[in-house]
Enzyme design. Structure first.
Site, PDB file in Angstrom:
ATOM      1  N   GLY A 213      19.106  47.746  35.997  1.00  9.75           N
ATOM      2  CA  GLY A 213      18.383  49.020  35.938  1.00  9.75           C
ATOM      3  C   GLY A 213      19.211  50.161  36.499  1.00  9.75           C
TER       4      GLY A 213
ATOM      5  N   SER B 236      20.994  52.744  34.688  1.00  8.35           N
ATOM      6  CA  SER B 236      21.366  53.850  33.794  1.00  8.35           C
ATOM      7  C   SER B 236      21.049  55.197  34.417  1.00  8.35           C
ATOM      8  CB  SER B 236      20.631  53.716  32.459  1.00  8.35           C
ATOM      9  OG  SER B 236      19.225  53.761  32.663  1.00  8.35           O
TER      10      SER B 236
ATOM     11  N   ASP C 188      16.633  43.895  28.260  1.00  4.08           N
ATOM     12  CA  ASP C 188      15.280  44.155  28.768  1.00  4.08           C
ATOM     13  C   ASP C 188      14.906  43.007  29.698  1.00  4.08           C
ATOM     14  OD1 ASP C 188      12.617  44.397  29.331  1.00  4.08           O
ATOM     15  OD2 ASP C 188      12.032  44.908  27.281  1.00  4.08           O
TER      16      ASP C 188
ATOM     17  N   ASN D 260      17.760  45.770  40.953  1.00  6.21           N
ATOM     18  CA  ASN D 260      17.185  47.105  41.150  1.00  6.21           C
ATOM     19  C   ASN D 260      16.150  47.466  40.088  1.00  6.21           C
ATOM     20  OD1 ASN D 260      17.230  50.093  42.016  1.00  6.21           O
ATOM     21  ND2 ASN D 260      17.969  50.186  39.900  1.00  6.21           N
TER      22      ASN D 260
ATOM     23  N   SER E 116      10.173  47.991  48.312  1.00  2.00           N
ATOM     24  CA  SER E 116       9.534  49.305  48.329  1.00  2.00           C
ATOM     25  C   SER E 116       8.635  49.452  49.545  1.00  2.00           C
ATOM     26  CB  SER E 116       8.676  49.506  47.082  1.00  2.00           C
ATOM     27  OG  SER E 116       7.948  50.721  47.173  1.00  2.00           O
TER      28      SER E 116
ATOM     29  N   TYR F 272       2.018  46.846  41.372  1.00  2.00           N
ATOM     30  CA  TYR F 272       3.399  47.198  41.718  1.00  2.00           C
ATOM     31  C   TYR F 272       3.659  46.906  43.201  1.00  2.00           C
ATOM     32  CZ  TYR F 272       7.374  50.184  42.917  1.00  2.00           C
ATOM     33  OH  TYR F 272       8.563  50.655  43.411  1.00  2.00           O
TER      34      TYR F 272
ATOM     35  N   ALA G 137       2.068  44.919  45.177  1.00  2.38           N
ATOM     36  CA  ALA G 137       2.001  43.471  45.422  1.00  2.38           C
ATOM     37  C   ALA G 137       3.266  42.777  44.912  1.00  2.38           C
ATOM     38  CB  ALA G 137       0.762  42.889  44.752  1.00  2.38           C
ATOM     39  N   ALA G 138       3.789  43.245  43.781  1.00  7.63           N
ATOM     40  CA  ALA G 138       5.014  42.640  43.238  1.00  7.63           C
ATOM     41  C   ALA G 138       6.185  42.879  44.199  1.00  7.63           C
ATOM     42  CB  ALA G 138       5.330  43.225  41.860  1.00  7.63           C
ATOM     43  N   LYS G 139       6.232  44.062  44.811  1.00  6.81           N
ATOM     44  CA  LYS G 139       7.310  44.342  45.763  1.00  6.81           C
ATOM     45  C   LYS G 139       7.139  43.487  47.031  1.00  6.81           C
ATOM     46  CE  LYS G 139       9.779  47.449  43.497  1.00  6.81           C
ATOM     47  NZ  LYS G 139      11.150  47.118  43.031  1.00  6.81           N
TER      48      LYS G 139
HETATM   49  P1  NAD Z   1      14.286  55.154  37.623  1.00  6.65           P
HETATM   50  O1  NAD Z   1      13.128  55.179  36.712  1.00  6.65           O
HETATM   51  O2  NAD Z   1      15.097  56.393  37.837  1.00  6.65           O
HETATM   52  O3  NAD Z   1      15.304  53.991  37.222  1.00  6.65           O
HETATM   53  C1  NAD Z   1      14.845  52.741  36.771  1.00  6.65           C
HETATM   54  C2  NAD Z   1      15.988  52.020  36.114  1.00  6.65           C
HETATM   55  O4  NAD Z   1      15.538  50.743  35.636  1.00  6.65           O
HETATM   56  C3  NAD Z   1      16.514  52.766  34.888  1.00  6.65           C
HETATM   57  O5  NAD Z   1      17.918  52.599  34.813  1.00  6.65           O
HETATM   58  C4  NAD Z   1      15.838  52.039  33.738  1.00  6.65           C
HETATM   59  O6  NAD Z   1      16.579  52.132  32.545  1.00  6.65           O
HETATM   60  C5  NAD Z   1      15.816  50.625  34.264  1.00  6.65           C
HETATM   61  N1  NAD Z   1      14.809  49.760  33.640  1.00  6.65           N
HETATM   62  C6  NAD Z   1      13.493  50.022  33.474  1.00  6.65           C
HETATM   63  N2  NAD Z   1      12.898  49.005  32.834  1.00  6.65           N
HETATM   64  C7  NAD Z   1      13.866  48.086  32.582  1.00  6.65           C
HETATM   65  C8  NAD Z   1      13.881  46.825  31.943  1.00  6.65           C
HETATM   66  N3  NAD Z   1      12.771  46.289  31.414  1.00  6.65           N
HETATM   67  N4  NAD Z   1      15.057  46.150  31.870  1.00  6.65           N
HETATM   68  C9  NAD Z   1      16.184  46.684  32.376  1.00  6.65           C
HETATM   69  N5  NAD Z   1      16.225  47.861  33.010  1.00  6.65           N
HETATM   70  C10 NAD Z   1      15.080  48.561  33.101  1.00  6.65           C
HETATM   71  O7  NAD Z   1      13.679  54.657  39.012  1.00  6.65           O
HETATM   72  P2  NAD Z   1      14.299  54.498  40.475  1.00  6.65           P
HETATM   73  O8  NAD Z   1      13.485  55.328  41.355  1.00  6.65           O
HETATM   74  O9  NAD Z   1      15.771  54.650  40.471  1.00  6.65           O
HETATM   75  O10 NAD Z   1      13.901  52.974  40.766  1.00  6.65           O
HETATM   76  C11 NAD Z   1      14.833  51.943  40.989  1.00  6.65           C
HETATM   77  C12 NAD Z   1      14.167  50.851  41.823  1.00  6.65           C
HETATM   78  O11 NAD Z   1      13.743  51.412  43.057  1.00  6.65           O
HETATM   79  C13 NAD Z   1      12.924  50.249  41.186  1.00  6.65           C
HETATM   80  O12 NAD Z   1      12.874  48.859  41.468  1.00  6.65           O
HETATM   81  C14 NAD Z   1      11.791  50.974  41.905  1.00  6.65           C
HETATM   82  O13 NAD Z   1      10.606  50.229  41.898  1.00  6.65           O
HETATM   83  C15 NAD Z   1      12.398  51.067  43.289  1.00  6.65           C
HETATM   84  N6  NAD Z   1      11.794  52.074  44.168  1.00  6.65           N
HETATM   85  C16 NAD Z   1      11.828  53.396  43.854  1.00  6.65           C
HETATM   86  C17 NAD Z   1      11.259  54.313  44.736  1.00  6.65           C
HETATM   87  C18 NAD Z   1      11.270  55.784  44.471  1.00  6.65           C
HETATM   88  O14 NAD Z   1      10.614  56.522  45.219  1.00  6.65           O
HETATM   89  N7  NAD Z   1      11.965  56.291  43.480  1.00  6.65           N
HETATM   90  C19 NAD Z   1      10.645  53.857  45.911  1.00  6.65           C
HETATM   91  C20 NAD Z   1      10.629  52.512  46.198  1.00  6.65           C
HETATM   92  C21 NAD Z   1      11.219  51.627  45.319  1.00  6.65           C
END
Ligand code: NAD
Length: 258
Positions: free
Chosen positions: A14, A16, A65, A92, A150, A164, A166-168
């Site tokens: 994840g 990109s 995916d 991630n 998270s 979400y 609960a999964a974390k």
């Molecule tokens: P984001 O939406 O900017 O990035 C998510 C990334 O995951 C993207 O690159 C997307 O292309 C990829 N992705 C989504 N579904 C996918 C799939 N089925 N297969 C492969 N890749 C997939 O979000 P982010 O904030 O950078 O989140 C990254 C991680 O951090 C996640 O696990 C999210 O739950 C966690 N997180 C984020 C926050 C926050 O406040 N942003 C807080 C706690 C945890």
């Protein structure tokens, strides 16, 4: 500077955009070889790869995916075919999928949230395990798995985010079992647990909501994706954290103190 990360083979799911891409940039700056992943290549992929390669490391993108188990295994196979092994796995990929309060949760939503946040991590880690074991054996340094937890895994998640959260929490917990049964393989398992980070994850929030959230954070603002990256470098580096496993590092501006 983390000299032992040069030439390490790091797969970041994840990645990109958001936290994963910021981590990829940080590893590339240390001279690591970095595998990016998302369901589809981002529009600006060529520029991203060029930037990641500028410090001498190698970088490649792998579409997969990860809600699908076979795709998790294929991602690992593709990465290993390109780089010859895996030293560091960063789980991630994850997200809310949507927001649904309990009365609205149906089977399809249940599966979608759990497949993205739990199945993806378990199946990718499972596929990577033999390669991580081989990395530790060959290098004499521990291999490292880092999953992104998270604040929601501690607190239960915000509105409509119970699955979400609960999964974390499940990730926070399953790592403890992996520590118990794979330390013999010289693999360390740690969690980076972000608070509220300014990425597409919060695209559904208006300025008023963002201000209200910021007011509840001692540092008074959302975190930046780049501010998560050093925690990944630390857990990936055997020199820095070779005796640290089974831990959760909360990077949240003081928003929650477990
Ligand atoms: P984001 O939406 O900017 O990035 C998510 C990334 O995951 C993207 O690159 C997307 O292309 C990829 N992705 C989504 N579904 C996918 C799939 N089925 N297969 C492969 N890749 C997939 O979000 P982010 O904030 O950078 O989140 C990254 C991680 O951090 C996640 O696990 C999210 O739950 C966690 N997180 C984020 C926050 C926050 O406040 N942003 C807080 C706690 C945890």
């Amino acid at each position: 500077h983390f000299p032992d990360l040069a030439h390490k083979r790091v797969l970041i799911t994840g990645s990109s955009m958001g936290i994963g891409l910021a981590a990829a940039r940080a590893f590339a700056a240390q001279g690591a070889h970095v595998g990016l992943n998302a369901r589809r290549a981002p529009a600006e992929l060529a520029e991203i790869l060029q930037d990641l390669r500028k410090d001498g490391g190698e970088a490649e993108f792998f579409a997969a995916d990860l809600a699908d188990s076979a795709a998790c295994a294929k991602l690992v196979d593709d990465f290993v075919a390109r780089f010859g092994g895996i030293d560091v796995l960063i789980n991630n990929a994850g997200g809310l999928v949507g927001r649904k309060p309990l009365p609205e949760i149906d089977d399809a939503f249940f599966d979608a949230v759990n497949d993205l946040n739990m199945r993806s991590v378990l199946m990718t880690t499972r596929a990577a395990l033999p390669h991580l074991r081989a990395s530790a054996k060959a290098s004499g340094q521990s291999a490292s798995v880092i999953s992104v937890g998270s604040i929601a895994g501690h607190t239960g998640g915000g509105p409509g985010a119970s699955l979400y959260g609960a999964a974390k929490a499940w990730l926070h917990n399953i790592h403890k079992n992996w520590v118990d049964y794979h330390t013999q393989d010289d693999i360390r398992f740690n969690i980076v647990s972000p608070g509220t980070v300014d990425t597409a994850f919060h695209a559904d929030k208006n300025d008023e909501v963002r201000q209200r959230i910021s007011n509840g954070i001692p540092l008074g603002r959302f975190g930046k994706a780049e501010e998560m990256a050093p925690a990944f470098l630390f857990f990936a580096s055997h020199a820095m954290s070779g005796y640290i496993t089974g831990q959760i590092l909360d990077v949240n501006g003081g928003q929650y103190m477990p």
